[in-house]
Design a protein around this motif. Sequence first.
Motif, PDB file in Angstrom:
ATOM      1  N   VAL A   1      39.444  26.450  47.476  1.00  0.00           N
ATOM      2  CA  VAL A   1      40.871  26.455  47.145  1.00  0.00           C
ATOM      3  C   VAL A   1      41.659  25.800  48.279  1.00  0.00           C
ATOM      4  O   VAL A   1      41.506  26.168  49.458  1.00  0.00           O
ATOM      5  CB  VAL A   1      41.380  27.895  46.903  1.00  0.00           C
ATOM      6  CG1 VAL A   1      42.875  27.875  46.603  1.00  0.00           C
ATOM      7  CG2 VAL A   1      40.609  28.551  45.758  1.00  0.00           C
ATOM      8  N   ARG A   2      42.491  24.840  47.937  1.00  0.00           N
ATOM      9  CA  ARG A   2      43.381  24.199  48.913  1.00  0.00           C
ATOM     10  C   ARG A   2      44.776  24.763  48.743  1.00  0.00           C
ATOM     11  O   ARG A   2      45.310  24.821  47.624  1.00  0.00           O
ATOM     12  CB  ARG A   2      43.402  22.685  48.713  1.00  0.00           C
ATOM     13  CG  ARG A   2      44.260  21.956  49.754  1.00  0.00           C
ATOM     14  CD  ARG A   2      44.246  20.473  49.512  1.00  0.00           C
ATOM     15  NE  ARG A   2      45.073  19.778  50.509  1.00  0.00           N
ATOM     16  CZ  ARG A   2      45.305  18.471  50.506  1.00  0.00           C
ATOM     17  NH1 ARG A   2      44.785  17.706  49.536  1.00  0.00           N
ATOM     18  NH2 ARG A   2      46.060  17.926  51.446  1.00  0.00           N
ATOM     19  N   ILE A   3      45.336  25.213  49.862  1.00  0.00           N
ATOM     20  CA  ILE A   3      46.685  25.786  49.864  1.00  0.00           C
ATOM     21  C   ILE A   3      47.598  24.812  50.591  1.00  0.00           C
ATOM     22  O   ILE A   3      47.384  24.491  51.763  1.00  0.00           O
ATOM     23  CB  ILE A   3      46.720  27.156  50.568  1.00  0.00           C
ATOM     24  CG1 ILE A   3      45.720  28.120  49.911  1.00  0.00           C
ATOM     25  CG2 ILE A   3      48.127  27.732  50.527  1.00  0.00           C
ATOM     26  CD1 ILE A   3      45.615  29.453  50.619  1.00  0.00           C
ATOM     27  N   LYS A   4      48.596  24.360  49.891  1.00  0.00           N
ATOM     28  CA  LYS A   4      49.539  23.413  50.480  1.00  0.00           C
ATOM     29  C   LYS A   4      50.943  23.823  50.091  1.00  0.00           C
ATOM     30  O   LYS A   4      51.212  24.097  48.914  1.00  0.00           O
ATOM     31  CB  LYS A   4      49.242  22.002  49.979  1.00  0.00           C
ATOM     32  CG  LYS A   4      50.053  20.907  50.660  1.00  0.00           C
ATOM     33  CD  LYS A   4      49.623  19.534  50.154  1.00  0.00           C
ATOM     34  CE  LYS A   4      50.426  18.434  50.864  1.00  0.00           C
ATOM     35  NZ  LYS A   4      50.027  17.070  50.405  1.00  0.00           N
TER      36      LYS A   4
ATOM     37  N   THR B   1      51.496  25.191  46.595  1.00  0.00           N
ATOM     38  CA  THR B   1      50.601  24.535  45.648  1.00  0.00           C
ATOM     39  C   THR B   1      49.168  24.966  45.932  1.00  0.00           C
ATOM     40  O   THR B   1      48.707  24.910  47.073  1.00  0.00           O
ATOM     41  CB  THR B   1      50.698  23.005  45.767  1.00  0.00           C
ATOM     42  OG1 THR B   1      52.055  22.592  45.543  1.00  0.00           O
ATOM     43  CG2 THR B   1      49.794  22.333  44.745  1.00  0.00           C
ATOM     44  N   LEU B   2      48.471  25.392  44.868  1.00  0.00           N
ATOM     45  CA  LEU B   2      47.061  25.730  44.951  1.00  0.00           C
ATOM     46  C   LEU B   2      46.284  24.712  44.131  1.00  0.00           C
ATOM     47  O   LEU B   2      46.647  24.413  42.988  1.00  0.00           O
ATOM     48  CB  LEU B   2      46.792  27.137  44.399  1.00  0.00           C
ATOM     49  CG  LEU B   2      47.541  28.302  45.047  1.00  0.00           C
ATOM     50  CD1 LEU B   2      47.169  29.602  44.351  1.00  0.00           C
ATOM     51  CD2 LEU B   2      47.227  28.400  46.521  1.00  0.00           C
ATOM     52  N   SER B   3      45.200  24.218  44.692  1.00  0.00           N
ATOM     53  CA  SER B   3      44.400  23.239  43.977  1.00  0.00           C
ATOM     54  C   SER B   3      42.929  23.429  44.331  1.00  0.00           C
ATOM     55  O   SER B   3      42.584  24.121  45.287  1.00  0.00           O
ATOM     56  CB  SER B   3      44.857  21.810  44.317  1.00  0.00           C
ATOM     57  OG  SER B   3      44.719  21.557  45.715  1.00  0.00           O
ATOM     58  N   GLY B   4      42.053  22.794  43.555  1.00  0.00           N
ATOM     59  CA  GLY B   4      40.625  22.905  43.794  1.00  0.00           C
ATOM     60  C   GLY B   4      39.930  23.660  42.674  1.00  0.00           C
ATOM     61  O   GLY B   4      40.563  24.335  41.846  1.00  0.00           O
TER      62      GLY B   4
ATOM     63  N   GLY C   1      38.249  26.226  42.858  1.00  0.00           N
ATOM     64  CA  GLY C   1      38.312  27.675  43.039  1.00  0.00           C
ATOM     65  C   GLY C   1      39.514  28.321  42.396  1.00  0.00           C
ATOM     66  O   GLY C   1      39.626  29.550  42.343  1.00  0.00           O
ATOM     67  N   VAL C   2      40.439  27.510  41.899  1.00  0.00           N
ATOM     68  CA  VAL C   2      41.632  28.057  41.242  1.00  0.00           C
ATOM     69  C   VAL C   2      41.254  28.378  39.794  1.00  0.00           C
ATOM     70  O   VAL C   2      41.340  27.539  38.890  1.00  0.00           O
ATOM     71  CB  VAL C   2      42.803  27.054  41.298  1.00  0.00           C
ATOM     72  CG1 VAL C   2      44.042  27.677  40.651  1.00  0.00           C
ATOM     73  CG2 VAL C   2      43.099  26.660  42.729  1.00  0.00           C
ATOM     74  N   THR C   3      40.793  29.576  39.596  1.00  0.00           N
ATOM     75  CA  THR C   3      40.334  30.031  38.280  1.00  0.00           C
ATOM     76  C   THR C   3      41.329  31.014  37.672  1.00  0.00           C
ATOM     77  O   THR C   3      42.291  31.440  38.333  1.00  0.00           O
ATOM     78  CB  THR C   3      38.965  30.719  38.410  1.00  0.00           C
ATOM     79  OG1 THR C   3      39.120  31.881  39.241  1.00  0.00           O
ATOM     80  CG2 THR C   3      37.937  29.779  39.042  1.00  0.00           C
ATOM     81  N   ASP C   4      41.066  31.365  36.429  1.00  0.00           N
ATOM     82  CA  ASP C   4      41.936  32.351  35.769  1.00  0.00           C
ATOM     83  C   ASP C   4      41.881  33.695  36.493  1.00  0.00           C
ATOM     84  O   ASP C   4      42.910  34.381  36.611  1.00  0.00           O
ATOM     85  CB  ASP C   4      41.491  32.542  34.311  1.00  0.00           C
ATOM     86  CG  ASP C   4      41.779  31.312  33.457  1.00  0.00           C
ATOM     87  OD1 ASP C   4      42.617  30.499  33.876  1.00  0.00           O
ATOM     88  OD2 ASP C   4      41.164  31.185  32.379  1.00  0.00           O
ATOM     89  N   ASP C   5      40.685  34.074  36.993  1.00  0.00           N
ATOM     90  CA  ASP C   5      40.577  35.339  37.716  1.00  0.00           C
ATOM     91  C   ASP C   5      41.426  35.318  38.977  1.00  0.00           C
ATOM     92  O   ASP C   5      42.092  36.310  39.309  1.00  0.00           O
ATOM     93  CB  ASP C   5      39.114  35.610  38.072  1.00  0.00           C
ATOM     94  CG  ASP C   5      38.275  35.974  36.855  1.00  0.00           C
ATOM     95  OD1 ASP C   5      38.869  36.385  35.846  1.00  0.00           O
ATOM     96  OD2 ASP C   5      37.036  35.837  36.935  1.00  0.00           O
ATOM     97  N   LEU C   6      41.415  34.187  39.694  1.00  0.00           N
ATOM     98  CA  LEU C   6      42.216  34.094  40.916  1.00  0.00           C
ATOM     99  C   LEU C   6      43.694  34.200  40.592  1.00  0.00           C
ATOM    100  O   LEU C   6      44.455  34.895  41.293  1.00  0.00           O
ATOM    101  CB  LEU C   6      41.921  32.771  41.632  1.00  0.00           C
ATOM    102  CG  LEU C   6      42.766  32.498  42.876  1.00  0.00           C
ATOM    103  CD1 LEU C   6      42.481  33.526  43.963  1.00  0.00           C
ATOM    104  CD2 LEU C   6      42.534  31.081  43.404  1.00  0.00           C
ATOM    105  N   LEU C   7      44.123  33.536  39.538  1.00  0.00           N
ATOM    106  CA  LEU C   7      45.540  33.584  39.166  1.00  0.00           C
ATOM    107  C   LEU C   7      45.968  34.988  38.758  1.00  0.00           C
ATOM    108  O   LEU C   7      47.074  35.436  39.090  1.00  0.00           O
ATOM    109  CB  LEU C   7      45.808  32.589  38.034  1.00  0.00           C
ATOM    110  CG  LEU C   7      45.599  31.103  38.399  1.00  0.00           C
ATOM    111  CD1 LEU C   7      45.816  30.220  37.176  1.00  0.00           C
ATOM    112  CD2 LEU C   7      46.518  30.691  39.537  1.00  0.00           C
ATOM    113  N   ARG C   8      45.066  35.697  38.038  1.00  0.00           N
ATOM    114  CA  ARG C   8      45.400  37.076  37.664  1.00  0.00           C
ATOM    115  C   ARG C   8      45.497  37.970  38.899  1.00  0.00           C
ATOM    116  O   ARG C   8      46.395  38.802  39.007  1.00  0.00           O
ATOM    117  CB  ARG C   8      44.352  37.616  36.686  1.00  0.00           C
ATOM    118  CG  ARG C   8      44.549  37.178  35.243  1.00  0.00           C
ATOM    119  CD  ARG C   8      43.686  38.004  34.298  1.00  0.00           C
ATOM    120  NE  ARG C   8      42.279  37.722  34.508  1.00  0.00           N
ATOM    121  CZ  ARG C   8      41.602  36.805  33.820  1.00  0.00           C
ATOM    122  NH1 ARG C   8      42.208  36.098  32.891  1.00  0.00           N
ATOM    123  NH2 ARG C   8      40.310  36.610  34.047  1.00  0.00           N
ATOM    124  N   ASP C   9      44.555  37.802  39.832  1.00  0.00           N
ATOM    125  CA  ASP C   9      44.598  38.597  41.062  1.00  0.00           C
ATOM    126  C   ASP C   9      45.855  38.297  41.859  1.00  0.00           C
ATOM    127  O   ASP C   9      46.482  39.201  42.436  1.00  0.00           O
ATOM    128  CB  ASP C   9      43.355  38.314  41.914  1.00  0.00           C
ATOM    129  CG  ASP C   9      42.083  38.848  41.265  1.00  0.00           C
ATOM    130  OD1 ASP C   9      42.198  39.679  40.350  1.00  0.00           O
ATOM    131  OD2 ASP C   9      40.981  38.427  41.690  1.00  0.00           O
TER     132      ASP C   9
END
Length: 350
Positions: A318-321, A328-331, A333-341
């Motif tokens: 996951v890239r955090i910018k 902005t999150l990209s990569g 690793g940005v999955t639905d589970d990550l967004l829910r968490d």
Amino acid sequence: MAKRKRLGPARVFSDTPGDGTEAPVVAEDQTLNSGSEPVVTPGLSPARRKVPPIASVAGASASEAALQELSETLRSAREEGRLIQPLPLDEIEADHLVRDRLVADEDEMQALMTSLRARGQQTPIEVVALSNNRFGLISGWRRLSALRRLSEEDPAFGTVLAILRRPDSAAEAYCAMVEENEIRVGLSYYERARIVARAAAQGVYEDPKAALSGLFSSASRPKRSKIGSFVRLHDALDDVLRFPSAIPERLGLALVKEIDSREGFTLRLRALLSAGNATSAEAEIAILTAALEPVSAPSPAAAKPMYSDGWDETHGQVRIKGKAGKLTLSGVGVTDDLLRDLADWLAARG
């Protein structure tokens, strides 16, 4: 006065069927009155005597009546739960009821298997008759599980001793299951709460309160109160807990207190459990314990941006910018589970 006549030795006639020469036998030295028939003395003749047909009918009727009485006694004993009978293991449906026990201690299971090998099954399980020669398990899950594991080693353990029960309702069946486990190996508070919630959800009881009173009517009021608290814990976290039966009583009650009093605590706790991905009961308990610690406000220094021109970092996949006002999150690793968490974490922050 009539003249007495001395008789000679008894004369034996054949009683072979069909020759028509059967005759009574008169014993030697017996006397007759003039003009009378000889007096027959039973048992003195070696010739076979026929049994009257009525006696054969009476004997057969008596045997049939005794057999019917025995059959009725066995049927009554079976239906009333007074007869222990062997049943094939593959005819027992272990999931007929929602089980109250979540896990079985392996050491206790091995001890039970050792006892079954040495002494056989000493206590029967309880079942209810289903259709197609199937039986639903009411109580005895540990014994059934142990016998099934043993049967994989030795076909001699392919049957289980069982008592047939006829509960008047599903609630009565659930009570029998809970009582048996409470007596033999006590359930954890979470397991007790879980069966209360599941029994209510399946319509066995009107609501969790009625299920708690019905299933644990013999428990003390403080104990029922604790089970009720764990019901709230079950409702809040059941789908994200991996080792719920290991939660100690004190920790569980403390968590429920925070759930009831601290706004956003449930969402934060769910996010921590999902992100923690605990692989053992100890690890999950550590996450729950840490969640009870007060969340301290960040210091002014920590609140400042890491860089004056914003962030641009990569964590795993996951890239955090971003900068103040924009992230902005990209990569991959940005999955639905990550967004829910992330959503749960933001909600917990208020």
